[in-house]
Enzyme design. Structure first.
Site, PDB file in Angstrom:
ATOM      1  N   GLY A  48       0.813  -1.215   0.000  1.00 34.09           N
ATOM      2  CA  GLY A  48       0.000   0.000   0.000  1.00 34.09           C
ATOM      3  C   GLY A  48       0.843   1.259   0.000  1.00 34.09           C
ATOM      4  O   GLY A  48       0.568   2.212  -0.736  1.00 34.09           O
ATOM      5  N   CYS A  49       1.885   1.269   0.812  1.00 33.94           N
ATOM      6  CA  CYS A  49       2.744   2.456   0.905  1.00 33.94           C
ATOM      7  C   CYS A  49       3.534   2.672  -0.380  1.00 33.94           C
ATOM      8  O   CYS A  49       3.787   3.810  -0.770  1.00 33.94           O
ATOM      9  CB  CYS A  49       3.666   2.345   2.117  1.00 33.94           C
ATOM     10  SG  CYS A  49       2.749   2.343   3.676  1.00 33.94           S
ATOM     11  N   THR A  50       3.897   1.586  -1.043  1.00 39.42           N
ATOM     12  CA  THR A  50       4.588   1.703  -2.330  1.00 39.42           C
ATOM     13  C   THR A  50       3.648   2.298  -3.364  1.00 39.42           C
ATOM     14  O   THR A  50       4.027   3.210  -4.109  1.00 39.42           O
ATOM     15  CB  THR A  50       5.124   0.332  -2.787  1.00 39.42           C
ATOM     16  OG1 THR A  50       6.063  -0.137  -1.816  1.00 39.42           O
ATOM     17  CG2 THR A  50       5.779   0.412  -4.149  1.00 39.42           C
TER      18      THR A  50
END
Length: 157
Positions: A48-50
């Site tokens: 998700g953060c990527t």
């Protein structure tokens, strides 16, 4: 869930000075006179953060052209941020808030629901700080996917 600090539009943005991926100190004050998007995310190199970081990367030219800089803040150590930046070709500063003090002050760390359980953690949040250092937009509990597009739409970009 307990009440925690939440910033609102019009509030003065809490100041910070944090190390970036290369160990250089970056301060919110460095951006005085420009608008800056400050976003908080749980962990570099997670799916998700990527996705979120790459969405900011892919929108950076549009944001910059409209006068917005971008800063990403996570509790990761600078070395992990450097690897994440290099692996994903990120071209905006990633800052390390290892003790989560800045996140806490901005209301981006505290109690949250994770798979139905209440836990302590990073609350994925995005803020727009105006040229005078005031909060123009405060978005808490944003989704990793699609929220950069929503932010661009809300900013009229």
């Amino acid at each position: 869930m307990s009440e925690q600090n939440r910033l609102e539009p019009g509030d003065q943005a809490p100041k910070f000075s944090l190390p970036d991926a290369d160990g250089n100190t970056v301060s919110l004050e460095d951006y005085r006179g420009r608008s800056v998007v400050v976003y908080f995310y749980p962990a570099a190199a997670t799916p998700g953060c990527t996705k979120e970081a790459c969405d900011f990367r892919d929108s950076l030219a549009v944001l910059n052209d409209a006068g917005f800089d971008v800063l990403g803040i996570s509790p990761d150590k600078p070395a992990k941020l450097a690897k994440f930046r290099d692996d994903q070709g990120l071209t905006f500063p990633l800052l390390s808030d290892e003790d989560r003090a800045v996140m806490t002050e901005w209301g981006a760390f505290g109690e949250k629901k994770n798979y139905g359980k209440i836990v302590q953690g990073v609350i994925r949040s995005t803020f727009v700080v105006d040229q005078e250092g005031k909060i123009a937009t405060a978005l808490y509990n944003v989704k990793a996917t699609g929220h950069v597009e929503r932010l661009r739409r809300d900013l009229g970009l």
